[in-house]
Design a protein around this motif. Sequence first.
Motif, PDB file in Angstrom:
ATOM      1  N   GLY A  25      25.736   8.342  -8.765  1.00 22.38           N
ATOM      2  CA  GLY A  25      25.415   9.305  -7.725  1.00 22.38           C
ATOM      3  C   GLY A  25      24.010   9.856  -7.874  1.00 22.38           C
ATOM      4  O   GLY A  25      23.167   9.278  -8.539  1.00 22.38           O
ATOM      5  N   VAL A  26      23.786  11.008  -7.232  1.00 25.37           N
ATOM      6  CA  VAL A  26      22.433  11.545  -7.111  1.00 25.37           C
ATOM      7  C   VAL A  26      21.924  12.144  -8.420  1.00 25.37           C
ATOM      8  O   VAL A  26      20.739  12.109  -8.718  1.00 25.37           O
ATOM      9  N   PHE A  27      22.820  12.718  -9.245  1.00 25.72           N
ATOM     10  CA  PHE A  27      22.386  13.363 -10.483  1.00 25.72           C
ATOM     11  C   PHE A  27      22.057  12.340 -11.561  1.00 25.72           C
ATOM     12  O   PHE A  27      22.798  11.383 -11.771  1.00 25.72           O
ATOM     13  N   ASN A  28      20.949  12.549 -12.274  1.00 22.34           N
ATOM     14  CA  ASN A  28      20.658  11.729 -13.445  1.00 22.34           C
ATOM     15  C   ASN A  28      20.772  12.589 -14.706  1.00 22.34           C
ATOM     16  O   ASN A  28      21.125  13.764 -14.650  1.00 22.34           O
ATOM     17  N   ASN A  29      20.477  11.982 -15.851  1.00 20.00           N
ATOM     18  CA  ASN A  29      20.642  12.700 -17.121  1.00 20.00           C
ATOM     19  C   ASN A  29      19.822  13.983 -17.168  1.00 20.00           C
ATOM     20  O   ASN A  29      20.250  14.992 -17.722  1.00 20.00           O
ATOM     21  N   SER A  30      18.612  13.931 -16.612  1.00 19.84           N
ATOM     22  CA  SER A  30      17.739  15.112 -16.650  1.00 19.84           C
ATOM     23  C   SER A  30      18.312  16.264 -15.837  1.00 19.84           C
ATOM     24  O   SER A  30      18.118  17.425 -16.178  1.00 19.84           O
ATOM     25  N   ASP A  31      19.006  15.938 -14.754  1.00 14.14           N
ATOM     26  CA  ASP A  31      19.606  17.005 -13.947  1.00 14.14           C
ATOM     27  C   ASP A  31      20.741  17.673 -14.707  1.00 14.14           C
ATOM     28  O   ASP A  31      20.960  18.878 -14.602  1.00 14.14           O
ATOM     29  N   ILE A  32      21.491  16.856 -15.445  1.00 11.07           N
ATOM     30  CA  ILE A  32      22.636  17.391 -16.176  1.00 11.07           C
ATOM     31  C   ILE A  32      22.172  18.167 -17.415  1.00 11.07           C
ATOM     32  O   ILE A  32      22.753  19.168 -17.782  1.00 11.07           O
ATOM     33  N   LEU A  33      21.118  17.682 -18.054  1.00 15.81           N
ATOM     34  CA  LEU A  33      20.588  18.348 -19.248  1.00 15.81           C
ATOM     35  C   LEU A  33      19.223  18.961 -18.927  1.00 15.81           C
ATOM     36  O   LEU A  33      18.239  18.691 -19.602  1.00 15.81           O
ATOM     37  N   ARG A  34      19.184  19.778 -17.907  1.00 12.05           N
ATOM     38  CA  ARG A  34      17.905  20.349 -17.490  1.00 12.05           C
ATOM     39  C   ARG A  34      17.499  21.515 -18.384  1.00 12.05           C
ATOM     40  O   ARG A  34      18.262  22.436 -18.633  1.00 12.05           O
ATOM     41  N   LEU A  35      16.290  21.432 -18.903  1.00  8.96           N
ATOM     42  CA  LEU A  35      15.757  22.539 -19.703  1.00  8.96           C
ATOM     43  C   LEU A  35      15.186  23.592 -18.752  1.00  8.96           C
ATOM     44  O   LEU A  35      15.131  23.385 -17.538  1.00  8.96           O
ATOM     45  N   ASP A  36      14.737  24.706 -19.315  1.00 12.11           N
ATOM     46  CA  ASP A  36      14.107  25.737 -18.476  1.00 12.11           C
ATOM     47  C   ASP A  36      12.908  25.123 -17.761  1.00 12.11           C
ATOM     48  O   ASP A  36      12.171  24.319 -18.333  1.00 12.11           O
ATOM     49  N   TYR A  37      12.700  25.550 -16.524  1.00 13.20           N
ATOM     50  CA  TYR A  37      11.578  25.002 -15.741  1.00 13.20           C
ATOM     51  C   TYR A  37      10.242  25.264 -16.440  1.00 13.20           C
ATOM     52  O   TYR A  37       9.359  24.409 -16.468  1.00 13.20           O
ATOM     53  N   SER A  38      10.105  26.454 -17.034  1.00  8.03           N
ATOM     54  CA  SER A  38       8.812  26.805 -17.644  1.00  8.03           C
ATOM     55  C   SER A  38       8.544  25.988 -18.914  1.00  8.03           C
ATOM     56  O   SER A  38       7.417  25.943 -19.382  1.00  8.03           O
ATOM     57  N   VAL A  39       9.566  25.371 -19.471  1.00  5.25           N
ATOM     58  CA  VAL A  39       9.363  24.521 -20.655  1.00  5.25           C
ATOM     59  C   VAL A  39       8.744  23.186 -20.239  1.00  5.25           C
ATOM     60  O   VAL A  39       7.910  22.628 -20.940  1.00  5.25           O
ATOM     61  N   GLU A  40       9.116  22.698 -19.069  1.00  7.90           N
ATOM     62  CA  GLU A  40       8.670  21.363 -18.656  1.00  7.90           C
ATOM     63  C   GLU A  40       7.538  21.366 -17.633  1.00  7.90           C
ATOM     64  O   GLU A  40       6.903  20.337 -17.424  1.00  7.90           O
ATOM     65  N   TYR A  41       7.302  22.519 -16.983  1.00 10.86           N
ATOM     66  CA  TYR A  41       6.328  22.527 -15.881  1.00 10.86           C
ATOM     67  C   TYR A  41       5.316  23.668 -15.996  1.00 10.86           C
ATOM     68  O   TYR A  41       5.628  24.733 -16.544  1.00 10.86           O
ATOM     69  N   ASN A  42       4.132  23.426 -15.457  1.00  8.17           N
ATOM     70  CA  ASN A  42       3.122  24.459 -15.247  1.00  8.17           C
ATOM     71  C   ASN A  42       3.042  24.748 -13.755  1.00  8.17           C
ATOM     72  O   ASN A  42       3.175  23.829 -12.935  1.00  8.17           O
ATOM     73  N   VAL A  43       2.808  26.009 -13.431  1.00 10.80           N
ATOM     74  CA  VAL A  43       2.611  26.359 -12.019  1.00 10.80           C
ATOM     75  C   VAL A  43       1.139  26.144 -11.677  1.00 10.80           C
ATOM     76  O   VAL A  43       0.256  26.671 -12.357  1.00 10.80           O
TER      77      VAL A  43
END
Lengths: 249, 435
Positions: A119-137
């Motif tokens: 389906g639509v969810f992959n491993n990263s969606d299921i084990l999503r870390l905090d947004y601020s850990v993986e992304y910069n604004v």
Amino acid sequence: MNKTIPYYLKGMFFLFFLGHAAASLAMDGNQLLRQVDAHMQPASYEMYRKLINIEPDGAKKEFVLYTVKKGEDKMVALFLSPASEKGRATLRLGDNMWLYIPNVGKPIRITSLQSVVGGVFNNSDILRLDYSVEYNVIKVEDQGSTYLLELKAKSNAVAYDGLMMTVDKKTILPTSIQCYAVSGMLIKTLHYSKNKDFGNGLVRPSMLETDSPLYKGYRSVMLFAEVKEKEFADEVFTLNYLHKIDELR
Amino acid sequence: MKLQTPVHSILLLIFLLSLSAPCRSEDEFSFDIQEVRKKNFEWGGYGELKWVHMDANQDSAFKVFIPEGDRRASLDRLSGTLQLDGNYSYAKANFHWLMQAAGQQDNIGWTDTADIFEAYGSIKPSPHGIAALGKKSYKWGKGYAWNPVGFINRLKDPDDPDEAREGYITAEVDLIKSFNGSLQNIALTTVLLPVWDDINDDFGRVNNLNLAAKLYFLILDTDIDLLLLTGNSRADGFGLDFAKNLATNFEIHGELAWQPNRKKYRLHEAGTLTAIEEDTLSTLIGIRYLSENDITSIIEYYHNGGGYSEEEMSEFYRIVHAAGTMHEQTADQSLLEQAREMSLKGYGSPHPGRNYLYARFTQKEPFDILYLTPALTTLVNLDDNSYSLTPEILYTGFTNWEVRLRFYYLGGGSFTEYGEKINSNKLELRLRYFF
């Protein structure tokens, strides 16, 4: 004496202020993103979720997961149902991911883009870390009652290269997130809804709906039933402990 | 028992699937957490029905080992399997079991088995340590199809590497420690494996206590294991394995196993089978890659240091063919007995050669058909260029049901591994229900 400021100095001042303003904006944006994370979940917690895949004809398949997380990058998800998936566990330590299948009896290193359940969810969606850990604004846009945050992945190990996150100004909670590949292609859109009081001051969306142009007509829904602050030993997030995760409940 | 035809099997399958048609209700979602609350006693498992059709390889060397009355041009087999597993947990103690019973009926007759694969108790005084005692299955190594460092593993079937396997009776202690920094985890697993009469006596020489250990590191985002087996039941073994994600869609893994003085049976020039001891080095290197169009590729190269060369295997097949001819013409069984002994003592074991390639390609949900996974698997003996080719389709769209259709094609010339197999092809339909 000529007191006129040379044009090149004016240019340098202008560029300095522009750069400073952009840095301040990005800093504010990152601060805002950290607030979003803090409103979504405690730093360490246990959580029960139901994942529902819905086909175009309305047929559904449901999965229930027990999830524990510690700090910025330690996370485990254990499948509790259906019976065919029961006991499967996925572990994430930073960019590392493993899948444990009871019948196989050993953890297998997997990649974040693969799907454990289909389906639509992959491993990263299921084990999503905090947004601020993986992304910069990189950009914040004031849209009246909402902010639109443009996020850029901190490394190429992150599943989606860019996110466009709409954040409700009043609650500082995300309402929708568009996920883009490096090529700029829209991979999926997440819609958060049904804010609920989970106790201890945590009020956050209890439903996440996902659709994808890659899966036309298919949808995935995630329901959050319990999100509780809880501390765990670091050793819980290891390969040797993976078959014992159920004993944490 | 009367054997079912393929048509009957397919009709039965359609009927069973119709019983489990998924719920098509209104778009409403609910989640009652009480349904999944932890219980002290939990159990589950699966029931399986499998129909297999095999076409015999009329030129196979191994047909001489089958009694003439049992030889068939083709064989149909219907089998049923029941696997049960469960846990009882109380405070920090846990008891786990896994059992399997199977029965099969084919053109020749009925056979059945019942085994306890696992039954062990464990105690977890803290997250840093776990102790276990009882029958437990080990799956050491990073390889998907083979595990040369799996010194205490049961042999894996590369056609079905994910299936449960029987364990050994052991005592085990696991010590785990996590750190912050480039070294993230260390774990030491120590296993005592006794081999006495009626206890693990299929592991090796009896009246010995063997020690196996695995020291695991997660360092610089890389899994590394150092492995050891010592004791007198088998040759000592020293191993190293690793796995690492090089990108979000690319994983690499490998194994290296060194076994000094490993016993092997080899055909002497005088025509006698003699046991020799030699140092063997086995290696495996593999990748797992996910392409942009959702095709997962697992590719592994395996060098079996203790394997037989192409010439040795060719000589073995020549002897087996000669034994068959001699037996048919003169009823003399002496060469046949020698061939049988060679087969049992190594030449007839699974993957007896030196160099192999394994490749498996799975396409996730093609044409937007959710839960459908077609796959193509191949195993190639790189020395004699014989191979197996296995296309399959797996469907898991009905909750707790799994349907798999597979076709095995074996190719290769005379005196080659897959060219001499007892079957030339096999069609298999498997239906599983999980509970």
